[in-house]
Design a protein around this motif. Sequence first.
Motif, short mmCIF file in Angstrom:
data_model
loop_
_atom_site.label_atom_id
_atom_site.label_comp_id
_atom_site.label_asym_id
_atom_site.label_seq_id
_atom_site.Cartn_x
_atom_site.Cartn_y
_atom_site.Cartn_z
N ALA A 13 12.22 -14.27 3.55
CA ALA A 13 12.53 -12.84 3.34
C ALA A 13 11.45 -11.97 3.98
O ALA A 13 11.76 -10.96 4.63
CB ALA A 13 12.63 -12.55 1.84
N GLU A 16 11.59 -12.04 7.87
CA GLU A 16 12.70 -11.23 8.36
C GLU A 16 12.30 -9.75 8.44
O GLU A 16 12.73 -9.03 9.33
CB GLU A 16 13.87 -11.40 7.38
N LYS A 17 11.50 -9.33 7.48
CA LYS A 17 11.11 -7.91 7.41
C LYS A 17 10.01 -7.55 8.41
O LYS A 17 9.97 -6.43 8.91
CB LYS A 17 10.64 -7.55 5.99
N GLU A 105 5.11 -6.31 -2.34
CA GLU A 105 4.72 -5.70 -1.07
C GLU A 105 4.01 -6.70 -0.19
O GLU A 105 3.57 -7.75 -0.65
CB GLU A 105 3.83 -4.48 -1.31
N VAL A 106 3.92 -6.35 1.09
CA VAL A 106 3.14 -7.18 2.02
C VAL A 106 2.19 -6.28 2.78
O VAL A 106 2.51 -5.12 3.07
CB VAL A 106 4.02 -7.97 3.03
N THR B 47 0.97 -1.37 4.83
CA THR B 47 1.56 -1.97 3.64
C THR B 47 3.06 -1.70 3.60
O THR B 47 3.50 -0.56 3.68
CB THR B 47 0.89 -1.39 2.38
N LEU B 48 3.82 -2.77 3.50
CA LEU B 48 5.28 -2.63 3.37
C LEU B 48 5.64 -2.88 1.92
O LEU B 48 5.36 -3.95 1.38
CB LEU B 48 5.98 -3.70 4.20
N VAL B 49 6.24 -1.87 1.30
CA VAL B 49 6.69 -2.05 -0.08
C VAL B 49 8.10 -2.62 -0.03
O VAL B 49 9.01 -2.00 0.52
CB VAL B 49 6.67 -0.71 -0.84
N LEU B 50 8.28 -3.81 -0.56
CA LEU B 50 9.59 -4.47 -0.45
C LEU B 50 10.39 -4.38 -1.75
O LEU B 50 11.55 -4.05 -1.73
CB LEU B 50 9.41 -5.94 -0.06
N GLU B 51 9.76 -4.70 -2.88
CA GLU B 51 10.48 -4.69 -4.17
C GLU B 51 11.82 -5.43 -4.03
O GLU B 51 12.87 -4.95 -4.43
CB GLU B 51 10.72 -3.25 -4.67
N GLN B 52 11.74 -6.58 -3.45
CA GLN B 52 12.96 -7.33 -3.15
C GLN B 52 13.00 -8.61 -3.97
O GLN B 52 12.03 -9.36 -4.00
CB GLN B 52 12.96 -7.67 -1.65
#
Lengths: 110, 258
Positions: A13, A16-17, A105-106, B47-52
């Motif tokens: 996942a 992919e992002k 988050e990443v 920072t990428l907030v995904l909350e996935q």
Amino acid sequence: MHEMAITESVIAAVSEKVGDRRVQRVSLAVGRLSGVVAESVYFYFDLATEGTPLEGSKLEIIDIPGRARCRSCGAEVELEDMIALCTCGSADLEILSGEELTIKEVELEA
Amino acid sequence: MCTTCGCGSDEVVVTDPDHRHDHDHNHGGHHHGEGHVHVHDDRSARTLVLEQAVLAKNDALADANRSWFAEQRILAVNLMSSPGAGKTTLLERTITDLSAELPLAVVEGDQETLLDADRIRATGCRVVQINTGAGCHLDADMVARGLKVLEPRPGSILLIENVGNLVCPAMFDLGERAKVVIMSVTEGQDKPLKYPQMFRAAELMVLNKVDLLPYVQFDPEQCITYARQVNPKLEVVSVSATRGDGLDAWYDWLRDQR
């Protein structure tokens, strides 16, 4: 043993992002009632990230305690695991938190 | 040589035991939508907030299966248990008793071999075998691939026999209408407490092999009490798939789901 599949789902996942950007840190919320053992995810993470944008990144696992509301007496109780009872003896509990299994988050490399 | 589903990079193999020859496989037929995921950049561009949800992809594929089942008026039931609890025997008996009344089809999940699919095929029922290789559970994508080979009839009941395992299958939505856990009296009566995730995910517990109760240390009432401690809404039917005890209650449950 499903932690391997869970860890691979996290990596897929995130990959992919982020496309071809490199990842420094991944934060993952794991509820105590989710059925996933955080230690096993840590164990698999370094192995399973090899050759992906997440290779060498740091995994942070946020522990989410279990909480529930008793449908019999209305009390809110902490749940250490899924077989806990309310102090009134009822097992009819509405889970409020602790089932989370979420990529929060990443952080990407600069 | 088996009918092998060549798509995907994993080692999952889908086999129609009636047609063990190579065939083309494509992604025609029912369509899988991708899950809806919110992604946005945080205040820091790094920072990428995904909350996935970790299993979002599986859940989206399961939703696609669910929509397809609804369009086709197919009742899909996901049968789960530890190895040896009697899933395949229960299926054989169910097919024998109900196939004149209800159109049935079966997806068999095992790590290896076509043995279970061969047992189902011997009853005359439509069946597809999914071999998961190292995988310890079926997922929504494997079921979608199996459906393309199986082509269950509209209005039928699809019985999905998951890989024998009381842990992992509970986490993976296949798009089924209901999850059923099968437990046998030759297992420990405290299993619902040891594997709460599974017994909480299930709507029905089938307590099998009750014909063996005189020979084993197993208190069915205590087992059911434990199971309802984990899942107060759990329905229970007690059966012997070999001798036939209690099967009418199982069949009534199936009819009620349609």
